[in-house]
Write an enzyme that holds these catalytic residues in place. Structure first.
Site, PDB file in Angstrom:
ATOM      1  N   SER A 109       0.809  -1.218   0.000  1.00  8.55           N
ATOM      2  CA  SER A 109       0.000   0.000   0.000  1.00  8.55           C
ATOM      3  C   SER A 109       0.841   1.266   0.000  1.00  8.55           C
ATOM      4  CB  SER A 109      -0.941   0.013   1.208  1.00  8.55           C
ATOM      5  OG  SER A 109      -0.213  -0.065   2.417  1.00  8.55           O
ATOM      6  N   ASP A 169      -1.028   7.668   9.639  1.00  4.85           N
ATOM      7  CA  ASP A 169      -1.758   6.854  10.606  1.00  4.85           C
ATOM      8  C   ASP A 169      -0.844   5.957  11.437  1.00  4.85           C
ATOM      9  OD1 ASP A 169      -0.949   5.042   8.722  1.00  4.85           O
ATOM     10  OD2 ASP A 169      -2.954   4.529   8.002  1.00  4.85           O
ATOM     11  N   HIS A 194       1.250   4.345   7.285  1.00  2.00           N
ATOM     12  CA  HIS A 194       1.290   4.897   5.932  1.00  2.00           C
ATOM     13  C   HIS A 194       1.823   6.331   5.954  1.00  2.00           C
ATOM     14  CE1 HIS A 194      -1.820   1.695   5.847  1.00  2.00           C
ATOM     15  NE2 HIS A 194      -1.171   1.392   4.729  1.00  2.00           N
TER      16      HIS A 194
END
Length: 244
Positions: free
Chosen positions: A15, A186, A189
């Site tokens: 991600s 967060d 990320h």
């Protein structure tokens, strides 16, 4: 189907690569390489290296296919953030297997005996960034650090440059876990400031190790409009190599 016009930069990862935020690494690279190299996002949220290998076998052309495909001039491999998830998470990959997986991914491209051998492809490994467990309590700070160290070990072993973004963010945060929040959206990320570090780290390696594909050294594949022959317009916009 798009014609084989421009060679590419391929970004393989999780991600952290896939991130569709305007400040993500894909967007930053695509901006500076516009009309020179296409940037292909092959980031898969939640994936780790066990799952990356069968994916890579499907998205990277084999030797006999490469004559008909754009050349991958630069490949970045960015894993570790999910591999370092604590057991028994299904994302967890033991450290020794993580190391073997990274070596395998590099060898797929760089080993002459590999079906995927691509001698013109330059490779950069990227470490996972630090995690801030005060923001993301499901991870272990020291474990992610170990996986970042493993990426550096692999780079040294296979002679591939490594963007050590774990150390760069850690130093920029004053070696304080809570202060990593400045670079993490967060705890896991990255935000815009975090991606700025990643971009600069990648481009520093390109400038030092692979200067011939630095965006400032490349020309556009099609000439600027000011160079078009207005008397014979079809003669000017002809595909050319980006590398001068």
């Amino acid at each position: 189907m798009a014609a084989n016009t421009q060679d590419v930069v391929m970004l393989l990862g999780d991600s952290l690569t896939e991130a569709s935020v305007p400040s993500g690494i894909v967007q930053r690279l695509a901006s500076v390489y516009t009309r020179k190299l296409d940037v292909i996002n092959r980031g898969f949220s939640g994936y780790q290296t066990d799952w990356a290998i069968p994916v890579f076998e499907q998205i990277f052309a084999k030797q006999h296919e490469q004559l008909h495909c754009p050349k991958v001039q630069l490949l970045t491999i960015w894993y570790g953030a999910n591999d370092a998830a604590p057991f028994p998470s299904p994302q967890h990959v033991p450290q020794d297997r993580f190391k073997a997986n990274l070596i395998h991914l590099v060898d797929m491209v760089k080993s002459p005996t590999s079906a995927y051998y691509s001698p013109h492809t330059r490779v950069i490994l990227i470490t996972p960034p630090p995690v801030n467990t005060h923001q993301w309590p499901g991870r272990v700070f020291e474990q992610t650090k170990l996986y970042a160290e493993t990426v550096k070990e692999v780079g040294e072993q296979v002679s591939i440059p490594v963007a050590d973004v774990w150390s760069e963010i850690w130093e920029a945060a004053g070696r304080d876990e809570r202060s990593c929040e400045r670079f993490l959206s967060d705890g896991l990320h990255l935000n815009a400031e975090g991606y700025e570090i990643i971009f600069n780290s990648i481009m520093k390696i390109v400038a030092e190790k692979y200067p011939e594909i630095h965006y400032e050294k490349l020309q556009t594949v099609f000439v600027p409009w000011s160079e078009v022959n207005v008397e014979d317009p079809r003669s000017s916009p002809v595909k050319r190599r980006a590398m001068v």
